[in-house]
Design an enzyme around this catalytic site. Structure first.
Site, PDB file in Angstrom:
ATOM      1  N   CYS A  86       7.922 -11.996  21.973  1.00  0.00           N
ATOM      2  CA  CYS A  86       7.939 -12.973  20.873  1.00  0.00           C
ATOM      3  C   CYS A  86       6.831 -12.685  19.849  1.00  0.00           C
ATOM      4  O   CYS A  86       5.644 -12.749  20.192  1.00  0.00           O
ATOM      5  CB  CYS A  86       7.787 -14.365  21.478  1.00  0.00           C
ATOM      6  SG  CYS A  86       7.401 -15.675  20.318  1.00  0.00           S
ATOM      7  N   CYS A  89       4.410 -15.575  19.239  1.00  0.00           N
ATOM      8  CA  CYS A  89       3.575 -15.733  20.439  1.00  0.00           C
ATOM      9  C   CYS A  89       2.420 -14.734  20.406  1.00  0.00           C
ATOM     10  O   CYS A  89       1.293 -15.068  20.792  1.00  0.00           O
ATOM     11  CB  CYS A  89       4.399 -15.502  21.704  1.00  0.00           C
ATOM     12  SG  CYS A  89       5.753 -16.678  21.931  1.00  0.00           S
TER      13      CYS A  89
END
Length: 162
Positions: A86, A89
């Protein structure tokens, strides 16, 4: 011809000794790599990977309290739900690490890989990552979805300590 042979041999000798002198030894490479690994570990020392079993011990025992929020922690906590693939993230992770370092000893900071801890992610209905769970000592936890700036993250964590 002999002159050229001697000249080539001398040049090879010079090049070999120069290359050897400028090339770091294997021991130096290993030491540098080990130092980099230790630095990386020290950076993330304050952020701990959390499994479901550890969650039950350190945050909330869902076996004992399946329907009620009963916090088991010794201090407020922050849980970063993330995935290794991600992008947002990856942007959030260093910010969470900075917060963990800044508030070391005042809050517990955890991270949960949603791909490895699917049951834990499902308990909180994680559908979008990063998701950050802010857990005060008293009261209900609050979830924030999406990447946060360092300033917003800092304000939210400071609010946990009030």
């Amino acid at each position: 011809m002999k002159k050229y042979g001697l000249l080539i041999a001398a040049m090879l000798l010079i090049m070999t000794s120069c290359n050897g002198a400028s090339r770091p030894s294997q021991q130096t490479k290993t030491t540098t790599h080990e130092q980099q690994q230790k630095e990386k570990e020290n950076k993330t020392m304050n952020v701990k990977e959390l499994t479901l079993d550890e969650f039950k011990q350190k945050v909330m025992n869902t076996d004992l309290h399946p329907n009620d929020w009963v916090f088991e922690g010794q201090r407020p906590a922050l849980i970063d739900f993330y995935a290794t693939w991600c992008g947002p993230c990856k942007m959030t992770a260093p910010r969470v690490e900075q917060i963990a370092e800044k508030y070391a000893g005042k809050i517990d900071v955890y991270k949960v890989d949603v791909d490895k801890q699917e049951e834990l992610a499902a308990m909180f209905g994680i559908q979008s990552i990063p998701s950050l769970l802010f857990i005060p000592m008293k009261g209900k936890p609050q979830m924030s979805v999406g990447a946060m700036s360092l300033a917003d993250l800092d304000r939210a964590v400071a609010g946990l300590l009030q």
